[in-house]
Design an enzyme around this catalytic site. Structure first.
Site, PDB file in Angstrom:
ATOM      1  N   THR A 133       0.683  -1.273  -0.013  1.00 13.27           N
ATOM      2  CA  THR A 133       0.029   0.063   0.031  1.00 13.27           C
ATOM      3  C   THR A 133       0.923   1.299  -0.071  1.00 13.27           C
ATOM      4  O   THR A 133       2.012   1.404   0.385  1.00 13.27           O
ATOM      5  CB  THR A 133      -1.134   0.098   1.230  1.00 13.27           C
ATOM      6  OG1 THR A 133      -1.705   1.382   1.144  1.00 13.27           O
ATOM      7  CG2 THR A 133      -0.100  -0.290   2.549  1.00 13.27           C
ATOM      8  N   ASP A 134       0.355   2.313  -0.488  1.00 14.10           N
ATOM      9  CA  ASP A 134       0.836   3.625  -0.466  1.00 14.10           C
ATOM     10  C   ASP A 134       1.117   4.173   1.266  1.00 14.10           C
ATOM     11  O   ASP A 134       1.819   4.884   1.442  1.00 14.10           O
ATOM     12  CB  ASP A 134       0.384   4.694  -1.252  1.00 14.10           C
ATOM     13  CG  ASP A 134      -0.919   5.010  -0.819  1.00 14.10           C
ATOM     14  OD1 ASP A 134      -1.572   4.512  -0.016  1.00 14.10           O
ATOM     15  OD2 ASP A 134      -1.802   5.950  -1.563  1.00 14.10           O
ATOM     16  N   GLU A 135       0.348   3.608   2.074  1.00 15.31           N
ATOM     17  CA  GLU A 135       0.291   4.363   3.305  1.00 15.31           C
ATOM     18  C   GLU A 135       1.781   3.784   3.953  1.00 15.31           C
ATOM     19  O   GLU A 135       1.837   4.320   5.079  1.00 15.31           O
ATOM     20  CB  GLU A 135      -0.960   3.166   4.136  1.00 15.31           C
ATOM     21  CG  GLU A 135      -2.353   3.750   3.666  1.00 15.31           C
ATOM     22  CD  GLU A 135      -3.296   3.531   4.712  1.00 15.31           C
ATOM     23  OE1 GLU A 135      -3.064   3.656   5.812  1.00 15.31           O
ATOM     24  OE2 GLU A 135      -4.481   3.517   4.336  1.00 15.31           O
ATOM     25  N   TYR A 159      -2.138  -0.673  10.945  1.00  9.52           N
ATOM     26  CA  TYR A 159      -2.251  -1.274   9.913  1.00  9.52           C
ATOM     27  C   TYR A 159      -0.978  -0.968   8.951  1.00  9.52           C
ATOM     28  O   TYR A 159      -0.220  -1.803   8.467  1.00  9.52           O
ATOM     29  CB  TYR A 159      -3.416  -0.710   8.916  1.00  9.52           C
ATOM     30  CG  TYR A 159      -3.352  -1.100   7.421  1.00  9.52           C
ATOM     31  CD1 TYR A 159      -3.591  -2.354   6.961  1.00  9.52           C
ATOM     32  CD2 TYR A 159      -3.416   0.179   6.775  1.00  9.52           C
ATOM     33  CE1 TYR A 159      -3.279  -2.549   5.686  1.00  9.52           C
ATOM     34  CE2 TYR A 159      -3.249  -0.252   5.411  1.00  9.52           C
ATOM     35  CZ  TYR A 159      -3.421  -1.312   4.856  1.00  9.52           C
ATOM     36  OH  TYR A 159      -3.449  -1.784   3.422  1.00  9.52           O
ATOM     37  N   LYS A 163       1.987  -3.445   7.301  1.00 11.51           N
ATOM     38  CA  LYS A 163       2.355  -3.922   5.785  1.00 11.51           C
ATOM     39  C   LYS A 163       3.747  -3.517   5.856  1.00 11.51           C
ATOM     40  O   LYS A 163       4.248  -4.101   4.808  1.00 11.51           O
ATOM     41  CB  LYS A 163       1.331  -2.728   5.003  1.00 11.51           C
ATOM     42  CG  LYS A 163      -0.239  -3.366   5.020  1.00 11.51           C
ATOM     43  CD  LYS A 163      -0.479  -4.671   4.384  1.00 11.51           C
ATOM     44  CE  LYS A 163      -0.414  -4.614   2.999  1.00 11.51           C
ATOM     45  NZ  LYS A 163      -0.758  -5.765   2.218  1.00 11.51           N
TER      46      LYS A 163
HETATM   47  P1  NAD Z   1     -10.108  -6.832   2.166  1.00 12.62           P
HETATM   48  O1  NAD Z   1      -9.916  -6.785   3.431  1.00 12.62           O
HETATM   49  O2  NAD Z   1     -11.375  -6.632   1.154  1.00 12.62           O
HETATM   50  O3  NAD Z   1      -9.816  -8.405   1.802  1.00 12.62           O
HETATM   51  C1  NAD Z   1      -8.762  -9.285   2.450  1.00 12.62           C
HETATM   52  C2  NAD Z   1      -9.019 -10.885   2.187  1.00 12.62           C
HETATM   53  O4  NAD Z   1      -8.019 -11.569   2.874  1.00 12.62           O
HETATM   54  C3  NAD Z   1     -10.327 -11.392   2.813  1.00 12.62           C
HETATM   55  O5  NAD Z   1     -10.961 -12.182   1.727  1.00 12.62           O
HETATM   56  C4  NAD Z   1     -10.108 -12.025   4.040  1.00 12.62           C
HETATM   57  O6  NAD Z   1     -10.628 -12.932   4.358  1.00 12.62           O
HETATM   58  C5  NAD Z   1      -8.733 -12.772   3.511  1.00 12.62           C
HETATM   59  N1  NAD Z   1      -7.803 -12.923   4.787  1.00 12.62           N
HETATM   60  C6  NAD Z   1      -7.536 -12.102   5.699  1.00 12.62           C
HETATM   61  N2  NAD Z   1      -6.741 -12.754   6.584  1.00 12.62           N
HETATM   62  C7  NAD Z   1      -6.380 -13.806   6.075  1.00 12.62           C
HETATM   63  C8  NAD Z   1      -5.292 -15.086   6.316  1.00 12.62           C
HETATM   64  N3  NAD Z   1      -4.959 -15.092   7.508  1.00 12.62           N
HETATM   65  N4  NAD Z   1      -5.312 -16.010   5.542  1.00 12.62           N
HETATM   66  C9  NAD Z   1      -5.834 -15.823   4.370  1.00 12.62           C
HETATM   67  N5  NAD Z   1      -6.927 -14.861   3.947  1.00 12.62           N
HETATM   68  C10 NAD Z   1      -7.048 -13.999   4.893  1.00 12.62           C
HETATM   69  O7  NAD Z   1      -8.781  -6.341   1.464  1.00 12.62           O
HETATM   70  P2  NAD Z   1      -8.666  -5.566   0.085  1.00 12.62           P
HETATM   71  O8  NAD Z   1      -9.149  -4.010   0.188  1.00 12.62           O
HETATM   72  O9  NAD Z   1      -9.036  -6.419  -0.962  1.00 12.62           O
HETATM   73  O10 NAD Z   1      -6.793  -5.399   0.083  1.00 12.62           O
HETATM   74  C11 NAD Z   1      -6.134  -6.657  -0.748  1.00 12.62           C
HETATM   75  C12 NAD Z   1      -4.678  -6.247  -0.231  1.00 12.62           C
HETATM   76  O11 NAD Z   1      -4.336  -4.978  -0.903  1.00 12.62           O
HETATM   77  C13 NAD Z   1      -4.348  -6.185   0.997  1.00 12.62           C
HETATM   78  O12 NAD Z   1      -3.022  -6.569   1.160  1.00 12.62           O
HETATM   79  C14 NAD Z   1      -4.370  -4.667   1.362  1.00 12.62           C
HETATM   80  O13 NAD Z   1      -3.301  -4.297   2.370  1.00 12.62           O
HETATM   81  C15 NAD Z   1      -3.933  -3.928  -0.111  1.00 12.62           C
HETATM   82  N6  NAD Z   1      -4.293  -2.658  -0.432  1.00 12.62           N
HETATM   83  C16 NAD Z   1      -5.554  -2.341  -0.389  1.00 12.62           C
HETATM   84  C17 NAD Z   1      -6.150  -1.089  -0.645  1.00 12.62           C
HETATM   85  C18 NAD Z   1      -7.453  -0.599  -0.882  1.00 12.62           C
HETATM   86  O14 NAD Z   1      -7.740   0.556  -1.258  1.00 12.62           O
HETATM   87  N7  NAD Z   1      -8.255  -1.547  -0.742  1.00 12.62           N
HETATM   88  C19 NAD Z   1      -5.117  -0.153  -1.172  1.00 12.62           C
HETATM   89  C20 NAD Z   1      -3.639  -0.694  -0.892  1.00 12.62           C
HETATM   90  C21 NAD Z   1      -3.300  -1.874  -0.671  1.00 12.62           C
HETATM   91  O1  DAU Z   2      -4.198   4.129   0.698  1.00 10.14           O
HETATM   92  C1  DAU Z   2      -4.327   2.890   0.714  1.00 10.14           C
HETATM   93  C2  DAU Z   2      -5.196   2.290   1.657  1.00 10.14           C
HETATM   94  O2  DAU Z   2      -6.452   2.934   1.307  1.00 10.14           O
HETATM   95  C3  DAU Z   2      -5.248   0.508   1.744  1.00 10.14           C
HETATM   96  O3  DAU Z   2      -3.990   0.451   2.408  1.00 10.14           O
HETATM   97  C4  DAU Z   2      -6.395   0.513   2.919  1.00 10.14           C
HETATM   98  O4  DAU Z   2      -6.326  -1.155   2.993  1.00 10.14           O
HETATM   99  C5  DAU Z   2      -7.666   0.818   2.494  1.00 10.14           C
HETATM  100  O5  DAU Z   2      -8.641   0.660   3.506  1.00 10.14           O
HETATM  101  C6  DAU Z   2      -7.581   2.610   2.261  1.00 10.14           C
HETATM  102  O6  DAU Z   2      -7.095   3.021   3.542  1.00 10.14           O
HETATM  103  P1  DAU Z   2      -7.999   4.550   3.883  1.00 10.14           P
HETATM  104  O7  DAU Z   2      -8.085   4.529   5.497  1.00 10.14           O
HETATM  105  O8  DAU Z   2      -7.458   5.557   3.100  1.00 10.14           O
HETATM  106  O9  DAU Z   2      -9.503   4.122   3.502  1.00 10.14           O
HETATM  107  P2  DAU Z   2     -10.934   4.308   4.166  1.00 10.14           P
HETATM  108  O10 DAU Z   2     -12.007   4.095   3.126  1.00 10.14           O
HETATM  109  O11 DAU Z   2     -10.978   3.849   5.457  1.00 10.14           O
HETATM  110  O12 DAU Z   2     -10.968   5.941   4.267  1.00 10.14           O
HETATM  111  C7  DAU Z   2     -10.819   6.881   3.142  1.00 10.14           C
HETATM  112  C8  DAU Z   2     -10.581   8.220   3.791  1.00 10.14           C
HETATM  113  O13 DAU Z   2     -11.920   8.636   4.456  1.00 10.14           O
HETATM  114  C9  DAU Z   2      -9.829   8.551   5.098  1.00 10.14           C
HETATM  115  O14 DAU Z   2      -9.173   9.631   4.992  1.00 10.14           O
HETATM  116  C10 DAU Z   2     -10.867   8.403   6.320  1.00 10.14           C
HETATM  117  C11 DAU Z   2     -12.095   8.740   5.629  1.00 10.14           C
HETATM  118  N1  DAU Z   2     -13.151   8.274   6.420  1.00 10.14           N
HETATM  119  C12 DAU Z   2     -13.425   6.699   6.339  1.00 10.14           C
HETATM  120  C13 DAU Z   2     -14.446   6.306   6.692  1.00 10.14           C
HETATM  121  C14 DAU Z   2     -14.840   4.862   6.675  1.00 10.14           C
HETATM  122  C15 DAU Z   2     -14.354   9.316   6.773  1.00 10.14           C
HETATM  123  O15 DAU Z   2     -14.051  10.410   6.763  1.00 10.14           O
HETATM  124  N2  DAU Z   2     -15.550   8.775   7.076  1.00 10.14           N
HETATM  125  C16 DAU Z   2     -15.599   7.150   7.184  1.00 10.14           C
HETATM  126  O16 DAU Z   2     -16.776   7.026   7.455  1.00 10.14           O
END
Ligand code: NAD
Ligand code: DAU
Length: 355
Positions: A133-135, A159, A163
Site C-alpha cells: 500500500t501507499d500508506e 495497519y 504492511k
Molecule cells: P479486504 O479486507 O477486502 O480482503 C482481504 C481478504 O484477505 C479477505 O478475503 C480475507 O478473508 C482474507 N484474509 C484475511 N486474513 C487472512 C489469512 N490469515 N489467511 C487467508 N486469507 C486471509 O482487503 P482488500 O481491500 O481487498 O486489500 C487487498 C490487499 O491490498 C491487502 O493486502 C491490502 O493491504 C492491499 N491494499 C488495499 C487497498 C485498498 O484500497 N483496498 C489499497 C492499497 C493496498
Molecule cells: O491508501 C491505501 C489504503 O486505502 C489501503 O492500504 C487500505 O487497506 C484501505 O482501507 C484504504 O485506507 P483509508 O484509510 O484511506 O480508506 P478508508 O476508506 O477507510 O478511508 C478513506 C478516507 O475517508 C480516510 O481519509 C478516512 C475517511 N473516512 C473513512 C470512513 C470509513 C471518513 O471520513 N469517514 C468514514 O466513515
C-alpha cells in the site's frame, strides 16, 4: 500453468480473480480464511468453473501452504491476504500483526521451500507478487511531491506499520535467498464488491438507507483514487514484465478530498436515485470525530510503471465513481447480504462441507 492467489475472496483479490478468469484460462487456486472481509458471494459467478479452486484456509497454516504448493505447482503467487482496515487496526492491532506480518512470513517460508525445489527454468520464471500500500510511506503535506518508490517508509497506523513490516520481509527474502519477488504500492481502490466499512461503499449504502454520511474531522484529507480493475491490470502487467526485487507504485492520478468524494456520490445519487422527499443526499453529511493519527494526504507518482511497463489507468474518477454508484444500485442483493451478515453463511449454502 496455475497461479495461487491469497485473499481472493476480498475486495481487490475477488476483482482480480474475476478479471483474471475473464481474460485467461489459466487456473487460480484461491486461498482465503474468510475473515469478516471475505465474501464468497463475490465469486458466485465462478461456481462450477473448474478453473477456480477455492480453499478455505489461513496463510499462517504452513502445512496447508506446503500441501497446496506441492499439489498445484503454481508458477506465481499473488499475495492479497491481509487485515486491511485502518480503523479496525486502531481498535485491535493483534490480527494485523498475525496476518500481515506473521502470515506473510509463513507464506514466504513456504514459497521459498517450494521454489528452491523447482527445476532451474521454473525457478527462474517463478514470481511472488506482494500487494502492498501507499500508506507505508506515511503522510504528505499539501504541497509535497507525490510518493515515488524511493520515498522513505514512515507508517503511522498499526495497519500501515504491519504492511511496512511485511514489505521488509519480502525484500529480505529476495536479497538473502534470491526469491523472485515483486512489490506494488497502490493508492485507495474503489469499485464493485468493496466492503462497506470503507468510505465509498459506506457512503453509498448509508445514503440509500437514509443514514448519516460520516465525514471524519474537516473532510479535507486527500486520497488518490484508483479504480479496482485498473489496479488489476497493473498487477497483471507487473507479474508479466516486472523485474524481480523491484517495487512499483500504482495510482489513479485522482487526488480528491474526502468531502469532495462524498459530495460527488451525493450528486450522482440525486441524479440516479433521487430521495423521495425531494431533498439532496448532501443533507445527510455529518462531520464526526476525526480518526486518531489520521494521515492528511496520499498521492502516488506512478511514472515508473508507465515508463517501464507501459501501464496507465483507463478510468478517470468521474467515470469510475459513476460505474461504482451504478454497480451498488444494481447489486443491492450483494450489499444487503453484507449488511445483514447473510454473506457469512454463503460457504455452507453454496458449497456444503466441501467448498
Ligand atoms: P479486504 O479486507 O477486502 O480482503 C482481504 C481478504 O484477505 C479477505 O478475503 C480475507 O478473508 C482474507 N484474509 C484475511 N486474513 C487472512 C489469512 N490469515 N489467511 C487467508 N486469507 C486471509 O482487503 P482488500 O481491500 O481487498 O486489500 C487487498 C490487499 O491490498 C491487502 O493486502 C491490502 O493491504 C492491499 N491494499 C488495499 C487497498 C485498498 O484500497 N483496498 C489499497 C492499497 C493496498
Ligand atoms: O491508501 C491505501 C489504503 O486505502 C489501503 O492500504 C487500505 O487497506 C484501505 O482501507 C484504504 O485506507 P483509508 O484509510 O484511506 O480508506 P478508508 O476508506 O477507510 O478511508 C478513506 C478516507 O475517508 C480516510 O481519509 C478516512 C475517511 N473516512 C473513512 C470512513 C470509513 C471518513 O471520513 N469517514 C468514514 O466513515
Amino acid at each position: 500453468m496455475t497461479i495461487l492467489v491469497t485473499g481472493g475472496a476480498g475486495f481487490i483479490g475477488g476483482n482480480f480473480v474475476l478479471d483474471w478468469l475473464a481474460g485467461s484460462d489459466e487456473p487460480v487456486v484461491n486461498l482465503d480464511k474468510l475473515s469478516y472481509a471475505g465474501n464468497l458471494q463475490t465469486l458466485a459467478s465462478l461456481h462450477g468453473d473448474d478453473r477456480h479452486r477455492f480453499v478455505h484456509g489461513d496463510i499462517g497454516d504452513s502445512d496447508l501452504l506446503d500441501r497446496l504448493l506441492a499439489e498445484h505447482q503454481p508458477r506465481a503467487v499473488i499475495h492479497f491476504a491481509a487485515e486491511s482496515h485502518v480503523d479496525r487496526s486502531l481498535h485491535g492491532p493483534g490480527d494485523f500483526i498475525d496476518t500481515n506480518i506473521v502470515g506473510t512470513f509463513k507464506l514466504l517460508e513456504a514459497v521459498r521451500g517450494y521454489w528452491s525445489g523447482l527445476p532451474a527454468s521454473d525457478k527462474a520464471a517463478f514470481r511472488l507478487l506482494h500487494v502492498s500500500t501507499d500508506e507505508v510511506y506515511g503522510t504528505l503535506a499539501a504541497d509535497d511531491a507525490p510518493f515515488t518508490e524511493a520515498h522513505r517508509y514512515q507508517p503511522n497506523s498499526p495497519y500501515s506499520a504491519s504492511k511496512a513490516a511485511a514489505d521488509h520481509l519480502v525484500r529480505a527474502w529476495h536479497h538473502s535467498y534470491g526469491l523472485p519477488v515483486l512489490t506494488t504500492h497502490c493508492s485507495n481502490n474503489y469499485g464493485p464488491y468493496h466492503f462497506p466499512e470503507k468510505l465509498i461503499p459506506l457512503v453509498i449504502l448509508n445514503a440509500l438507507a437514509g443514514k448519516p454520511l460520516p465525514v471524519y474531522g474537516d473532510g479535507q484529507q486527500v486520497r488518490d483514487w484508483l479504480y479496482v480493475t485498473d489496479h488489476c491490470a497493473a498487477l497483471r502487467r507487473v507479474l508479466d514484465a516486472g523485474t524481480p526485487g523491484e517495487t512499483y507504485n500504482v495510482g489513479g492520478g485522482n487526488e480528491k478530498t474526502n468531502l469532495d468524494v462524498v459530495r460527488t456520490i451525493c450528486r450522482l445519487l440525486d441524479e440516479l436515485r433521487p430521495r423521495a422527499d425531494g431533498k439532496g443526499y448532501a443533507e445527510q453529511i455529518s462531520h464526526v470525530q476525526d480518526r486518531p493519527g489520521h494521515d492528511r494526504r496520499y498521492a502516488i507518482d506512478a511514472r515508473k510503471l508507465a515508463r517501464e511497463l507501459g501501464w496507465q489507468p483507463a478510468e478517470t474518477f468521474d467515470s469510475g465513481i459513476r460505474k461504482t454508484v451504478r454497480w451498488y444500485l444494481d447489486n443491492q442483493d450483494w450489499a444487503a447480504g453484507v449488511s445483514s451478515g447473510r454473506y457469512r453463511d454463503w460457504l455452507t449454502q453454496q458449497y456444503g462441507d466441501q467448498p
